[in-house]
Scaffold this active site. Structure first.
Site, PDB file in Angstrom:
ATOM      1  N   CYS A  39       0.870  -1.199  -0.002  1.00  0.00           N
ATOM      2  CA  CYS A  39      -0.026   0.146  -0.087  1.00  0.00           C
ATOM      3  C   CYS A  39       0.949   1.263   0.019  1.00  0.00           C
ATOM      4  O   CYS A  39       2.215   1.203   0.140  1.00  0.00           O
ATOM      5  CB  CYS A  39      -0.932  -0.054   1.326  1.00  0.00           C
ATOM      6  N   CYS A  42       3.321   1.591   2.936  1.00  0.00           N
ATOM      7  CA  CYS A  42       4.599   1.025   2.693  1.00  0.00           C
ATOM      8  C   CYS A  42       5.431   1.623   1.834  1.00  0.00           C
ATOM      9  O   CYS A  42       6.853   1.581   2.020  1.00  0.00           O
ATOM     10  CB  CYS A  42       4.237  -0.664   1.975  1.00  0.00           C
ATOM     11  N   ASP A 458      11.283  26.592 -33.367  1.00  0.00           N
ATOM     12  CA  ASP A 458      12.575  26.958 -34.203  1.00  0.00           C
ATOM     13  C   ASP A 458      11.792  26.953 -35.419  1.00  0.00           C
ATOM     14  O   ASP A 458      10.947  25.892 -35.805  1.00  0.00           O
ATOM     15  CB  ASP A 458      13.764  26.064 -33.737  1.00  0.00           C
TER      16      ASP A 458
END
Length: 767
Positions: A39, A42, A458
Site C-alpha cells: 500500500c 509501505c 524554431d
C-alpha cells in the site's frame, strides 16, 4: 545563468547533481526491486528510510515496486538494501532486463490467484449459509457456529496470510500499513467470535449485523464477515496486480524490443556476437525480418525499415546508403550492411526507454501530498477505530454494536486508492505515449502542460525538414557563378552547419580554406588563395562594410519572399554573389499548428533567419507571430518576455542552439532525432518527426494529468465520505470491505482507460 534540467539514467549511471539544492558531488543511480510493499504507507515508509541516509534521494513507486535511488558515489547497494530491510521489506539491485521480465510480480500474482481460488470456494457455501440463517432463524441447527468456524478459519488464516505477514513485518519495525488495518480487523473479528462461541449464549451470523446491531442485544459472530472481507480484499489485490502488470506492458515492450545478437563483419570475417559486444564503427549485417542491432548508417543495401517502436508510425521508411537507422527497428525487405554509430545505453531506443522509466518513477505534487496523508492515515485510523469502539461501548446498546462500528472503520479506511492514483495513471499514460512516439520525462511535464498557452517553434529543422539544398547561385555583374560557389564551398568545408552541407554537396571537390573562423549565428570567414572570403547572411557582410550591388539586392528580396535562405559571398570589400538555399516545410506542420490552435494554444516562430523567409514559412504553416534574426540568447530572452507577460510557454526545438530555450521554457519539447543537448534539456521528447506529435504530447499529458487529479479526488472523497458512516454504525463491515475494494478497482480502471487514448488528430483512425 540558466538552470539546465539534467536526467540521470537508472542502473549504474553516475554524474554530478545537487542534493536538496545545496550539495553537489559525484553520484550513482541505483534501481532496487522492493519486496513486501502492499500500500501507499509501505512505499512511504521505504522512501523515508532511504532518504534518511546522508546524501541520498530516493523515489519509491508502489505500482512498479521499484525504488530509484540517487546516492553519493561509494554508498554501495548493500547499504541501501540494508536500510530497506530494516524497515521490514526486502530489496535487491536490478537492471532493466529484470524489470522487463517481472518474474517476482508474476510469482506474487500466482500466489494471490491460488489463495483467492481457495477463498472463493469456501466463501460461497459460507455466504449462502450465513444469509439463509440470518433471514430464517428457524433454520439454525445445533452447532451451526462450528460449521461457520470450519469454513471461515482457513480463509482468515491461510488465505489472509499475506495481510497478516505484512502487518507483522511492519509492527516489528514500529510501523503500521494498510495490512495492519485488515489484519487487526479480521483477527479481532475472529477472536471476538471465538469468545462468543466459547462463552455460550444467543448469537447470530455477522451478515445480519450493521444498522440492526444498534437495536439488538444478542451477540454477533463475525466469522463470516471476516472471511468474506478477506475474499473481497484478495480479489481486489489480485485484479490490482493484473492491472498493474497490464499498465506496464508498454515499458516491457520497449525493454524487450532490442536485438539479442548480431552478425558482425571484422577483419574480413563474419560471425555472430551478443549485441552487448558490438562496438562503435563495427560493421554489421541486417537480414530481412531481423531487428537492427544498434544505431548506425547504412553502408550498403536498400530496404524499408519498420520504425513503429520509436515513432509510432506503421508505414515502413525507405532507406539506402548514407541513411541513418535506429536500433530496435525491423528490416522488412533487403539485406543491409550498417556501420554502428551508437551502441548499448547510448542508442536511441535505450534513451527513449530511460525516459519512460524516469517518468514512471516520478511523483507529481499531488501524489506527494497523498503520500504525506497516507503516512499518518493508518495510525490515525487505528486510533479512530479504538475511539469508535470505546464510544459505542459506553453509549451504544451492546458490545456487538461497538465491534460492528470499529470493524467497519478498520476495513473501510484502507488507503489503497491513494497509493495507486498517480503511479497507475503514469504507467498507462507514459506507456501509451511511447506507442504514439511521445516520451514524457516525468510528472512535472504533466503538471506543466495543463497551463501551456503558447508554443514557440524554431524554424529550421523543426517546422522545416532541415535538409537544405542549393537552389541557385546568382553572381554579381562580371563574376562567374562557378567561382562564387567555389569560394563559398572552400570556406564552408570546415563548417558543420546544414547550409555548409548544401554548398559542399554542389561542390564536393573544392579545397579547404585557410584560417577558418565561424561567426556564431551569422556565417563564417576564411582565406582562399590568399584572399579573405566572407560567407554568411547579407546582414553580416553589411556589418563588415561589404557593398551589395543593386541587382543582387533585388534577387535577395525576391528569394526571401519565397521562403529561401540567402547566403552572401564576398571578398575584397564587395559582395560577389548570392547562393539561395531552400528547405522544404514539413508536410505535417500546417496540421500541427491547426491542432495546437484547437487546444487553445498560440503558436509563435522564433528563428535566426531573415524576416522575409520567416514570414513566408509562417504564412505557409498558419502562424501569425514571428520573431526573426534571433540569436540563441535572443530565444531565451523571448521566452522570458512571454513568461513575464503571463504566458505559459512551451518550446519545440532540435538543435544545440535550442538547448537554453528548452531549459528556460515552462515545457521543453525536443524532436527525438535532434541533438543530445536538446533532448537532455527537454521535458518531452518526440520519437517521430511528425510535428503533429507536439499536439499529441500536450493532449496526452493533459489527459494523464486529468486522470491523476480525478483519481486523487475519488480516493480522498471516498475516505472522507465513508469514515463518518462507519463511525456512525451505518456501514456493516462487509459493505465496508466491498466499498474499499471497489475504490481501488475504480482508480486502476480509470487509469487503464488511457490505453484507449486517441489524439484528436487521429480520431478518425486507429491510433
Amino acid at each position: 545563468m540558466e538552470e539546465q534540467r539534467r536526467s540521470t539514467s537508472p542502473g549504474s549511471a553516475s554524474g554530478t547533481v545537487g542534493h536538496n539544492g545545496d550539495r553537489a558531488g559525484p553520484v550513482e543511480v541505483h534501481q532496487l526491486a522492493i519486496g513486501g510493499m502492499t500500500c501507499a504507507a509501505c512505499a512511504g515508509r521505504v522512501e523515508r528510510k532511504l532518504n534518511r541516509i546522508d546524501g541520498v534521494q530516493a523515489t519509491v513507486n508502489l505500482a512498479t515496486e521499484h525504488a530509484r535511488v540517487v546516492a553519493p558515489a561509494g554508498t554501495g547497494v548493500r547499504a541501501l538494501a540494508d536500510a530497506v530491510q530494516r524497515s521490514g521489506y526486502t530489496a535487491r539491485p536490478m537492471n532493466a532486463v529484470e524489470a522487463s521480465k517481472g518474474a517476482g510480480a508474476a510469482s506474487r500474482t500466482r500466489d494471490l490467484r491460488r489463495r483467492l481460488a481457495v477463498a472463493a470456494v469456501l466463501a460461497m457455501p459460507l455466504a449462502d449459509l450465513s444469509l439463509a440463517l440470518s433471514l430464517f432463524p428457524e433454520l439454525r441447527f445445533p452447532g451451526w457456529e462450528w460449521a461457520f468456524l470450519a469454513l471461515a478459519l482457513p480463509m482468515v488464516l491461510w488465505c489472509g496470510w499475506p495481510f497478516h505477514r505484512a502487518a507483522w513485518a511492519a509492527a516489528r519495525h514500529g510501523g503500521a500499513t494498510m495490512d495492519t488495518l485488515v489484519s487487526v480487523g479480521t483477527l479481532a473479528a475472529t477472536a471476538w467470535s471465538l469468545w462468543i462461541m466459547l462463552r455460550g449464549g444467543a448469537a447470530q451470523p455477522g451478515f445480519g449485523t450493521g444498522w440492526a446491531a444498534l437495536t439488538r442485544t444478542e451477540d454477533a459472530l463475525y466469522l463470516d464477515v471476516a472471511a468474506v472481507v478477506i475474499t473481497f480484499l484478495l480479489a481486489g489485490r489480485y485484479f490490482e496486480a493484473r492491472a498493474k502488470h497490464s499498465a506496464g506492458s508498454a515499458l516491457r515492450a520497449l525493454l524487450g524490443w532490442a536485438a539479442k545478437d548480431v552478425e558482425v563483419v571484422r577483419g574480413g570475417e563474419t560471425f555472430r556476437v551478443p549485441v552487448g559486444e558490438l562496438r562503435i564503427d563495427d560493421r554489421f549485417t541486417v537480414r530481412p525480418g531481423e531487428k537492427v542491432a544498434a544505431d548506425g548508417v547504412v553502408e550498403r543495401g536498400r530496404s524499408a525499415v519498420d520504425t513503429a517502436v520509436i515513432t509510432g508510425e506503421s508505414v515502413p521508411r525507405e532507406i539506402g546508403p548514407g541513411d541513418p537507422v535506429v536500433g530496435g527497428t525491423i528490416n522488412t525487405a533487403g539485406h543491409l550492411l550498417v556501420v554502428a554509430t551508437h551502441v548499448g545505453a547510448s542508442t536511441r531506443l535505450a534513451r527513449m526507454t530511460r525516459l519512460v522509466e524516469q517518468a514512471q518513477d516520478g511523483k507529481s505534487g499531488a501524489q506527494r501530498l497523498a503520500d504525506r496523508v497516507s503516512a499518518v492515515f493508518v495510525p490515525a485510523v487505528l486510533a479512530l477505530a479504538m475511539t469508535t469502539f470505546g464510544g459505542w461501548l459506553v453509549l451504544g446498546p451492546s458490545t456487538a454494536a461497538a465491534m460492528t462500528a470499529a470493524l467497519a472503520v478498520l476495513v473501510v479506511a484502507c488507503p489503497c486508492a491513494l497509493g495507486l492514483a498517480t503511479p497507475t495513471a503514469l504507467l498507462v499514460g507514459t506507456g501509451r505515449g511511447a506507442r504514439l512516439g511521445v516520451f514524457l520525462k516525468g510528472p512535472e511535464a504533466l503538471e506543466s502542460t495543463r497551463r501551456i498557452d503558447t508554443v514557440v517553434f524554431d524554424k529550421t529543422g523543426t517546422l522545416t525538414e532541415g535538409k537544405l539544398q542549393l537552389d541557385a547561385v546568382v553572381p554579381a555583374h562580371g563574376e562567374q557563378a562557378a567561382s562564387v560557389l567555389q569560394h563559398a564551398a572552400a570556406v564552408e568545408r570546415s563548417s558543420e552547419h546544414p547550409i555548409a552541407a548544401a554548398l559542399l554537396a554542389a561542390a564536393p571537390t573544392v579545397e579547404r580554406a585557410r584560417g577558418f573562423t565561424a561567426v556564431a549565428g551569422l556565417g563564417a570567414r576564411g582565406s582562399v588563395d590568399g584572399v579573405e572570403v566572407l560567407v554568411g547572411s547579407p546582414r553580416m557582410l553589411a556589418e563588415h562594410g561589404y557593398e551589395m550591388p543593386h541587382e543582387l539586392r533585388t534577387e535577395q528580396n525576391r528569394a526571401e519572399q519565397t521562403g529561401a535562405t540567402v547566403v552572401a559571398v564576398g571578398w575584397t570589400g564587395r559582395v560577389r554573389g548570392l547562393c539561395t538555399v531552400t528547405d522544404r516545410i514539413r508536410s505535417s506542420a500546417p496540421a500541427a499548428v491547426a491542432a495546437l490552435r484547437g487546444l487553445g494554444i498560440e503558436p509563435v516562430i522564433v528563428t535566426g533567419d531573415n524576416p522575409r523567409s520567416a514570414a513566408a514559412v509562417a504564412a505557409a504553416v498558419g502562424v501569425d507571430r514571428v520573431v526573426s534574426e534571433a540569436m540563441p540568447e535572443d530565444k531565451v530572452d523571448r521566452v522570458r518576455l512571454l513568461q513575464e507577460a503571463g504566458r505559459a510557454v512551451a518550446v519545440v526545438g532540435d538543435g544545440i542552439n535550442d538547448g537554453a530555450a528548452l531549459a528556460a521554457a515552462d515545457l521543453g519539447i525536443a524532436v527525438g532525432s535532434g541533438t543530445d543537448v536538446a533532448i537532455e534539456a527537454a521535458d518531452v521528447v518526440l520519437g517521430r518527426d511528425d510535428l503533429a506529435a507536439v499536439a499529441d504530447a500536450i493532449e496526452l499529458a493533459r489527459r494523464t494529468h486529468g486522470t491523476i487529479v480525478s483519481n486523487l479526488r475519488w480516493a480522498f472523497g471516498y475516505n472522507i465520505a465513508a469514515l463518518p458512516l462507519a463511525v456512525a454504525g451505518l456501514l456493516s463491515p462487509l459493505i465496508a470491505g466491498l466499498a474499499m475494494v471497489l475504490s481501488s478497482v475504480f482508480v486502476v480502471s480509470q487509469s487503464l482507460r488511457l490505453r484507449r487514448f486517441v489524439p484528436s488528430g487521429q480520431a478518425g483512425t486507429a491510433a
